[in-house]
Design an enzyme around this catalytic site. Sequence first.
Site, PDB file in Angstrom:
ATOM      1  CG  ASP A  18     -23.481   2.448   3.264  1.00 58.19           C
ATOM      2  OD1 ASP A  18     -23.114   3.597   2.954  1.00 58.19           O
ATOM      3  OD2 ASP A  18     -24.290   1.785   2.580  1.00 58.19           O
ATOM      4  CG  ASN A  67     -15.379   6.087  -0.745  1.00 59.87           C
ATOM      5  OD1 ASN A  67     -15.166   5.557   0.347  1.00 59.87           O
ATOM      6  ND2 ASN A  67     -16.517   5.856  -1.419  1.00 59.87           N
TER       7      ASN A  67
END
Length: 258
Positions: A18, A67
């Site tokens: 991340d 995503n």
Amino acid sequence: MLLSFAPQSSLHVAIIMDGNGRWATSRGLPRTAGHAEGVEAVRRTVEAARELGGIGTLTLFAFSSDNWQRPGVEVRALMRLFRRYLAEEAERCAANGVRITVIGRRDRLSPTVLREIEAAEARTRHASPFRLRLAVDYSARDAILRAAARLPRIGETSREDLTRLLAEDAGDGAAAPDVDLLIRTGGEKRLSDFLLWESAYAELVFTERMWPDFGAADLAEALREFRSRERRFGKVPAAAARLAPETPERRERAAAAR
């Protein structure tokens, strides 16, 4: 200098990579630049995981099923980078004993991405002993639902049955061991639908380091933190059991156990 750990066991380390977008925007760059730097961090981390010792499986969260909701230009850039990584790294991985497998759904990936996945998996199929798993279009909750739907409707089932079905659903062949250490970069402290079943007893390490800046020293520090913890799996800690005061009840239980 890279710190080496004695391979006490073959650990399964999972990483939520991340912070690429925030790394880029903090530098006035497009988010795609952060993803490109993130690929370099993948290369560094795979190499470090092999050199540090003790890690047998490394699972990286490359692209979640959620995503797909990102802007199209970012999704296309991520897929191009993923395709390029597989094309460039498959030969090197095969030569260095790294087997690549991709877990997650494949029916929504483009034919060009699918070809690179299949080529990388085929090229590294017989590589050992290090296993690199890349989670793409992956959702742990969806994977558990699909596996549960395939459980027998009659008779008892076990955790091993569901684990086997999860591995089959992921297209991963033999089931990977449970996750020992799960690392998340970027400062957030959540699992984000990643390996929920496999991480039931994982040790969690969260770092403020953005993924593009993550490297060998950060992985070594996470392993140090992991090895400083006492993993009990619901049992009484050994040290606490040794220090517990002697009582008639304890003596009776000990006598009954003999």
